[in-house]
Design a protein around this motif. Structure first.
Motif, PDB file in Angstrom:
ATOM      1  N   VAL A  35       0.811  -1.195   0.019  1.00 35.90           N
ATOM      2  CA  VAL A  35       0.014   0.031  -0.031  1.00 35.90           C
ATOM      3  C   VAL A  35       0.840   1.171   0.063  1.00 35.90           C
ATOM      4  O   VAL A  35       2.016   1.334   0.579  1.00 35.90           O
ATOM      5  CB  VAL A  35      -0.781  -0.044   1.164  1.00 35.90           C
ATOM      6  N   ARG A  36       0.631   2.269  -0.710  1.00 37.79           N
ATOM      7  CA  ARG A  36       1.448   3.397  -0.832  1.00 37.79           C
ATOM      8  C   ARG A  36       1.307   4.157   0.403  1.00 37.79           C
ATOM      9  O   ARG A  36       0.340   4.195   1.079  1.00 37.79           O
ATOM     10  CB  ARG A  36       0.770   4.459  -1.954  1.00 37.79           C
ATOM     11  N   GLU A  37       2.241   5.000   0.614  1.00 37.33           N
ATOM     12  CA  GLU A  37       2.281   5.782   1.897  1.00 37.33           C
ATOM     13  C   GLU A  37       1.280   6.984   1.846  1.00 37.33           C
ATOM     14  O   GLU A  37       0.278   7.059   2.537  1.00 37.33           O
ATOM     15  CB  GLU A  37       3.528   6.870   1.861  1.00 37.33           C
ATOM     16  N   ASP A  50      -3.134   0.022   6.014  1.00 39.95           N
ATOM     17  CA  ASP A  50      -2.717  -1.378   5.438  1.00 39.95           C
ATOM     18  C   ASP A  50      -3.262  -2.463   6.205  1.00 39.95           C
ATOM     19  O   ASP A  50      -3.034  -2.376   7.505  1.00 39.95           O
ATOM     20  CB  ASP A  50      -1.225  -1.407   5.605  1.00 39.95           C
ATOM     21  N   THR A  51      -3.975  -3.387   5.582  1.00 45.66           N
ATOM     22  CA  THR A  51      -4.785  -4.537   6.441  1.00 45.66           C
ATOM     23  C   THR A  51      -3.861  -5.725   6.321  1.00 45.66           C
ATOM     24  O   THR A  51      -4.239  -6.963   6.923  1.00 45.66           O
ATOM     25  CB  THR A  51      -5.931  -5.147   5.648  1.00 45.66           C
ATOM     26  N   PRO A  55      -6.621 -10.212   3.797  1.00 45.11           N
ATOM     27  CA  PRO A  55      -7.427 -10.533   2.898  1.00 45.11           C
ATOM     28  C   PRO A  55      -7.002 -12.068   2.449  1.00 45.11           C
ATOM     29  O   PRO A  55      -7.901 -12.512   1.855  1.00 45.11           O
ATOM     30  CB  PRO A  55      -6.736  -9.469   1.634  1.00 45.11           C
ATOM     31  N   ALA A  56      -6.076 -12.266   2.899  1.00 44.62           N
ATOM     32  CA  ALA A  56      -5.665 -13.949   2.648  1.00 44.62           C
ATOM     33  C   ALA A  56      -6.466 -14.810   3.050  1.00 44.62           C
ATOM     34  O   ALA A  56      -6.795 -15.784   2.417  1.00 44.62           O
ATOM     35  CB  ALA A  56      -4.206 -14.104   2.924  1.00 44.62           C
ATOM     36  N   ARG A 102      -5.181  -9.268  -4.596  1.00 40.26           N
ATOM     37  CA  ARG A 102      -5.094  -7.821  -4.745  1.00 40.26           C
ATOM     38  C   ARG A 102      -6.307  -7.130  -4.745  1.00 40.26           C
ATOM     39  O   ARG A 102      -6.378  -5.935  -4.048  1.00 40.26           O
ATOM     40  CB  ARG A 102      -4.297  -7.198  -6.009  1.00 40.26           C
ATOM     41  N   ARG A 103      -7.261  -7.699  -5.167  1.00 38.73           N
ATOM     42  CA  ARG A 103      -8.777  -6.795  -5.288  1.00 38.73           C
ATOM     43  C   ARG A 103      -9.401  -6.907  -3.997  1.00 38.73           C
ATOM     44  O   ARG A 103      -9.848  -5.890  -3.465  1.00 38.73           O
ATOM     45  CB  ARG A 103      -9.523  -7.433  -6.389  1.00 38.73           C
ATOM     46  N   LEU A 104      -9.358  -8.003  -3.253  1.00 41.06           N
ATOM     47  CA  LEU A 104      -9.726  -8.086  -1.790  1.00 41.06           C
ATOM     48  C   LEU A 104      -8.864  -7.369  -0.895  1.00 41.06           C
ATOM     49  O   LEU A 104      -9.548  -6.623  -0.009  1.00 41.06           O
ATOM     50  CB  LEU A 104      -9.900  -9.582  -1.372  1.00 41.06           C
ATOM     51  N   LYS A 105      -7.743  -7.179  -1.098  1.00 42.09           N
ATOM     52  CA  LYS A 105      -6.994  -6.066  -0.230  1.00 42.09           C
ATOM     53  C   LYS A 105      -7.373  -4.795  -0.529  1.00 42.09           C
ATOM     54  O   LYS A 105      -7.378  -3.992   0.365  1.00 42.09           O
ATOM     55  CB  LYS A 105      -5.351  -6.328  -0.472  1.00 42.09           C
ATOM     56  N   GLY A 106      -7.588  -4.454  -1.792  1.00 40.83           N
ATOM     57  CA  GLY A 106      -8.007  -3.142  -2.338  1.00 40.83           C
ATOM     58  C   GLY A 106      -9.389  -2.768  -1.495  1.00 40.83           C
ATOM     59  O   GLY A 106      -9.579  -1.640  -0.895  1.00 40.83           O
ATOM     60  N   VAL A 107     -10.156  -3.759  -1.554  1.00 44.40           N
ATOM     61  CA  VAL A 107     -11.462  -3.425  -0.767  1.00 44.40           C
ATOM     62  C   VAL A 107     -11.475  -3.379   0.763  1.00 44.40           C
ATOM     63  O   VAL A 107     -12.078  -2.552   1.483  1.00 44.40           O
ATOM     64  CB  VAL A 107     -12.539  -4.704  -1.019  1.00 44.40           C
ATOM     65  N   MET A 108     -10.587  -4.227   1.474  1.00 43.97           N
ATOM     66  CA  MET A 108     -10.368  -4.252   2.751  1.00 43.97           C
ATOM     67  C   MET A 108      -9.696  -2.939   3.210  1.00 43.97           C
ATOM     68  O   MET A 108     -10.217  -2.278   4.171  1.00 43.97           O
ATOM     69  CB  MET A 108      -9.575  -5.243   3.295  1.00 43.97           C
ATOM     70  N   VAL A 109      -8.842  -2.308   2.385  1.00 41.73           N
ATOM     71  CA  VAL A 109      -7.988  -0.954   2.765  1.00 41.73           C
ATOM     72  C   VAL A 109      -9.046   0.036   2.542  1.00 41.73           C
ATOM     73  O   VAL A 109      -9.219   0.912   3.394  1.00 41.73           O
ATOM     74  CB  VAL A 109      -6.822  -0.865   1.870  1.00 41.73           C
ATOM     75  N   ALA A 110     -10.081   0.035   1.823  1.00 43.35           N
ATOM     76  CA  ALA A 110     -10.720   1.201   1.462  1.00 43.35           C
ATOM     77  C   ALA A 110     -12.012   1.059   2.327  1.00 43.35           C
ATOM     78  O   ALA A 110     -12.509   2.135   3.056  1.00 43.35           O
ATOM     79  CB  ALA A 110     -11.667   0.871   0.026  1.00 43.35           C
TER      80      ALA A 110
END
Ligand SMILES: [Zn+2]
Length: 120
Positions: A35-37, A50-51, A55-56, A102-110
């Motif tokens: 995840v970007r700073e 950052d989660t 997501p894994a 990557r997609r699930l991590k994106g959703v969890m971060v959002a």
């Protein structure tokens, strides 16, 4: 979190697209899963949301629920040799992991960004 340009973007849409949960424009990731700073577009602090490996777990549950019944159905219908099961399902699991993680991590971060808010 809304601004003068309208309501904040959906965390599901921005997460699936890998975009910033604040503006929906800047990239969320720096690499595959890092995840970007901060957002390059709006300056939102992203790395504090950052989660990690969370997501894994969802990827394991989703792929496990899909692959096990498929493997049983293929075995019952065709009875292929075990080496073919190993090759086939390893490829399906690897491909599914790369497609989903990557997609699930994106959703969890959002979602974390949306519900914990910026700066929390
Ligand atoms: Zn942004």
């Amino acid at each position: 979190m809304s601004d003068a340009f309208g309501p904040p973007p959906s965390p599901f849409v921005t997460g699936l697209r890998g975009r910033c949960p604040q503006c929906g424009v800047g990239r969320l990731f720096d690499g595959y899963l890092s995840v970007r700073e901060i957002c390059e577009s709006c300056g939102a602090a992203l790395s504090e949301h950052d989660t990690g490996d969370g997501p894994a777990v969802f990827v394991i549950f989703i792929l496990g629920a899909a692959v096990v019944p498929l493997a049983l159905a293929v075995e019952a219908a065709f009875g292929p040799p075990m080496w073919l099961h190993a090759v086939l399902w390893s490829a399906v699991i690897l491909g599914g992991t790369l497609a989903l993680l990557r997609r699930l991590k994106g959703v969890m971060v959002a979602l974390h960004y949306r519900h914990r808010g910026p700066g929390s």
